[in-house]
Design a protein around this motif. Structure first.
Motif, PDB file in Angstrom:
ATOM      1  N   VAL A  81      -1.225   9.505   8.480  1.00 31.67           N
ATOM      2  CA  VAL A  81      -0.906   8.816   7.224  1.00 31.67           C
ATOM      3  C   VAL A  81      -0.762   7.310   7.425  1.00 31.67           C
ATOM      4  O   VAL A  81      -1.221   6.515   6.591  1.00 31.67           O
ATOM      5  CB  VAL A  81       0.385   9.405   6.608  1.00 31.67           C
ATOM      6  CG1 VAL A  81       0.815   8.603   5.384  1.00 31.67           C
ATOM      7  CG2 VAL A  81       0.172  10.864   6.237  1.00 31.67           C
ATOM      8  N   CYS A  82      -0.139   6.902   8.523  1.00 40.19           N
ATOM      9  CA  CYS A  82       0.241   5.490   8.695  1.00 40.19           C
ATOM     10  C   CYS A  82      -0.486   4.783   9.829  1.00 40.19           C
ATOM     11  O   CYS A  82      -0.175   3.607  10.116  1.00 40.19           O
ATOM     12  CB  CYS A  82       1.746   5.389   8.943  1.00 40.19           C
ATOM     13  SG  CYS A  82       2.756   6.087   7.612  1.00 40.19           S
ATOM     14  N   ASP A  85       0.867  -1.182   0.000  1.00 43.18           N
ATOM     15  CA  ASP A  85       0.000   0.000   0.000  1.00 43.18           C
ATOM     16  C   ASP A  85       0.899   1.226   0.000  1.00 43.18           C
ATOM     17  O   ASP A  85       2.082   1.154   0.385  1.00 43.18           O
ATOM     18  CB  ASP A  85      -0.902  -0.013   1.240  1.00 43.18           C
ATOM     19  CG  ASP A  85      -2.084   0.942   1.113  1.00 43.18           C
ATOM     20  OD1 ASP A  85      -2.234   1.572   0.045  1.00 43.18           O
ATOM     21  OD2 ASP A  85      -2.847   1.076   2.091  1.00 43.18           O
ATOM     22  N   SER A  86       0.370   2.362  -0.434  1.00 44.39           N
ATOM     23  CA  SER A  86       1.155   3.600  -0.436  1.00 44.39           C
ATOM     24  C   SER A  86       0.232   4.792  -0.248  1.00 44.39           C
ATOM     25  O   SER A  86      -0.954   4.738  -0.601  1.00 44.39           O
ATOM     26  CB  SER A  86       1.944   3.753  -1.741  1.00 44.39           C
ATOM     27  OG  SER A  86       1.067   3.889  -2.841  1.00 44.39           O
ATOM     28  N   ARG A  87       0.780   5.849   0.307  1.00 44.71           N
ATOM     29  CA  ARG A  87       0.020   7.070   0.539  1.00 44.71           C
ATOM     30  C   ARG A  87       0.933   8.281   0.383  1.00 44.71           C
ATOM     31  O   ARG A  87       2.118   8.212   0.685  1.00 44.71           O
ATOM     32  CB  ARG A  87      -0.604   7.062   1.939  1.00 44.71           C
ATOM     33  CG  ARG A  87      -1.649   5.959   2.087  1.00 44.71           C
ATOM     34  CD  ARG A  87      -2.251   5.890   3.439  1.00 44.71           C
ATOM     35  NE  ARG A  87      -3.149   4.729   3.502  1.00 44.71           N
ATOM     36  CZ  ARG A  87      -3.705   4.284   4.608  1.00 44.71           C
ATOM     37  NH1 ARG A  87      -3.485   4.896   5.751  1.00 44.71           N
ATOM     38  NH2 ARG A  87      -4.508   3.235   4.578  1.00 44.71           N
ATOM     39  N   THR A  88       0.344   9.381  -0.057  1.00 41.54           N
ATOM     40  CA  THR A  88       1.060  10.645  -0.167  1.00 41.54           C
ATOM     41  C   THR A  88       0.195  11.740   0.437  1.00 41.54           C
ATOM     42  O   THR A  88      -1.023  11.770   0.216  1.00 41.54           O
ATOM     43  CB  THR A  88       1.359  10.985  -1.648  1.00 41.54           C
ATOM     44  OG1 THR A  88       2.145   9.933  -2.226  1.00 41.54           O
ATOM     45  CG2 THR A  88       2.121  12.293  -1.757  1.00 41.54           C
TER      46      THR A  88
END
Length: 297
Positions: free
Chosen positions: A48-49, A25-28
């Protein structure tokens, strides 16, 4: 499992990685250190995490970039050149947050010369692209562009060019911007700027041409922005190639935002120096390799 963070001045990029280093998974988020009020870094990190932390108790966390600077969450000391991945991994700053989360910050790199130079964040990108045996010339366009010489997998030498910041300051806060209209890219004006910047002479003197070429209609107001960009990049490339001795056939690797790497690739090609664009996920690859070397993953 591993949480990897590329945490700079303007944004935070986060990845959840599995045991093989593949992205789960990834987020910005626009939560760079300069955008977080009162240094509230832990709430931003949790925002975010938080879901990943809850799903994987005790997961390792590694972070690179300005979050490890004096203005960030904790300051990770600089590792002196020449610096290899093992040197970086052994100097990770490890601490436990107020919420009990173990985090490791990647240190920056310092070059001790008559005028010292430093990098923070770029070292992770470099270790993400170095091929075996690790000899390369890497150029990282940005606000503060870095030219990096790596040999046998170690960062041996580097230099910083404030090209991006100079461009922004001159365009927005000097007389050179008064005649500019619009921000549409003009390739002809840009390449003329590259030629003029790469030619011998003082860039301080050449800069006034941005105004005079506009005054006498040789470059349209809509092209002056591109000309200024080309002038500064051309000056940087000429000096960088001379310093590294790479104007004799070496192929630089470009790492950075696609818009900037494309611009630099055009300038290199115009000066008959082929350049290759490196992995756009170099920071992620570097974080994984450093975590492996530090036995975090």
């Amino acid at each position: 499992m591993l949480i990897a963070l590329d945490w700079g001045t303007s944004s935070l990029r986060a990845w959840l990685l599995d045991a093989a280093g593949e992205v789960v998974d990834s987020r910005t988020a626009p939560l760079g250190i300069m955008r977080i009020a009162d240094a509230r870094f832990e709430p931003a990190f949790q925002e975010v995490c938080g879901a990943w932390l809850a799903a994987h108790p005790g997961i390792a966390v590694i972070a690179s970039g300005m979050i490890g600077s004096r203005q960030g969450w904790r300051e990770a000391a600089y590792v002196p050149c020449p610096a290899g991945i093992e040197d970086i991994a052994s100097a990770l700053l490890r601490f436990e947050s107020d919420a009990g989360i173990a985090i490791a910050f990647v240190p920056g790199v310092v070059l001790r010369e008559a005028i010292p130079d430093v990098m923070r964040g770029e070292e992770t990108q470099i270790f993400g692209v170095l091929p075996p045996p690790g000899d390369a010339l890497v150029v990282l366009p940005g606000t503060h562009c870095k030219w990096v010489r790596a040999r046998q997998g170690r960062i041996e030498w580097f230099a910083t060019f404030m090209t991006g910041e100079l461009f922004a300051v001159l365009r927005e806060h000097s007389i050179l911007g008064r005649l500019m209209r619009g921000a549409t890219f003009d390739e002809t004006a840009f390449l003329r700027g590259v030629d003029d910047g790469a030619a011998k002479g003082s860039v301080a003197a050449n800069l006034f041409g941005v105004r005079t070429l506009g005054l006498f209609g040789e470059i349209a107001p809509t092209g002056l922005d591109s000309y200024l960009s080309g002038l500064l990049i051309g000056d940087e490339l000429a000096d960088g190639l001379a310093r590294t001795g790479s104007d004799r056939g070496e192929t630089p690797t470009l790492i950075g935002a696609p818009t900037l790497t494309d611009l630099y690739a055009r300038a290199f090609a115009h000066l008959r120096v082929p350049a290759q664009i490196g992995d756009p996920e170099a920071a992620l690859r570097g974080l994984w390799r450093i975590a492996r070397a530090a036995k975090l993953a």
